[in-house]
Design a protein around this motif. Structure first.
Motif, PDB file in Angstrom:
ATOM      1  N   GLU A   1      -7.490  -2.766  -6.535  1.00 30.02           N
ATOM      2  CA  GLU A   1      -6.475  -2.439  -7.542  1.00 30.02           C
ATOM      3  C   GLU A   1      -6.358  -3.548  -8.585  1.00 30.02           C
ATOM      4  O   GLU A   1      -6.094  -3.288  -9.755  1.00 30.02           O
TER       5      GLU A   1
ATOM      6  N   GLY B   1     -11.242   3.899  -1.757  1.00 25.84           N
ATOM      7  CA  GLY B   1      -9.788   3.881  -1.772  1.00 25.84           C
ATOM      8  C   GLY B   1      -9.187   5.267  -1.591  1.00 25.84           C
ATOM      9  O   GLY B   1      -8.040   5.402  -1.181  1.00 25.84           O
TER      10      GLY B   1
ATOM     11  N   ARG C   1      -7.791  -2.679  -0.552  1.00 23.74           N
ATOM     12  CA  ARG C   1      -7.095  -1.874  -1.569  1.00 23.74           C
ATOM     13  C   ARG C   1      -6.422  -2.786  -2.604  1.00 23.74           C
ATOM     14  O   ARG C   1      -6.487  -2.540  -3.803  1.00 23.74           O
TER      15      ARG C   1
ATOM     16  N   SER D   1       0.850  -1.188   0.000  1.00 23.12           N
ATOM     17  CA  SER D   1       0.000   0.000   0.000  1.00 23.12           C
ATOM     18  C   SER D   1       0.884   1.235   0.000  1.00 23.12           C
ATOM     19  O   SER D   1       2.075   1.160  -0.219  1.00 23.12           O
TER      20      SER D   1
END
Length: 134
Positions: free
Chosen positions: A106, A40, A102, A6
């Motif tokens: 993604e 996000g 996340r 991240s």
């Protein structure tokens, strides 16, 4: 085990079963990918997701009552995809992605959610109903 990179310099490693359960829960949820893309970047309140607001914002596939919406979001918290926002006075009614969430969002950036199979839906419903840890 997949690693998560991240915006923090920390790398999170999750067991394959955790990632699979979280992914299955996401694609079986009544929410569109757009909601998680927004989460996000910023927190999203329950009132923005529930009822007709969710349809207008392209957050949900169908109108959801606040209770149904909160229950679905609560399940995504339990599988590690979301977290509730906290302010100086305590927990709020807003939600954000976790590092695991996340990573999964993604992975689908610019794509559509895969359509869950009947076995995915059944498996998700069973583990959600009994709150099984796998």
């Amino acid at each position: 085990m997949p690693a998560v990179d991240s915006q923090n310099p920390k790398i999170f490693v999750y067991p394959r079963s955790t990632v699979e359960r979280a992914e299955r829960s996401l694609i079986c949820s009544p929410f569109n990918l757009h909601l998680f893309e927004v989460m996000g970047h910023q927190s999203v309140s329950l009132s923005a997701i529930a009822l007709e607001n969710g349809i207008k914002q392209s957050y949900t596939k169908r109108p959801l009552s606040e209770l149904a919406c909160d229950n679905a979001l609560g399940w995504l918290i339990q599988v590690g995809v979301l977290r509730r926002e906290v302010d100086g006075q305590g927990i709020t009614d807003s939600f954000r992605l976790t590092p695991l969430g996340r990573q999964l969002v993604e992975q689908y950036q610019g794509k559509n959610w895969p359509t869950p199979s009947w076995s995915d839906r059944l498996y998700n419903a069973v583990i959600r109903w009994f709150r099984l840890p796998f």
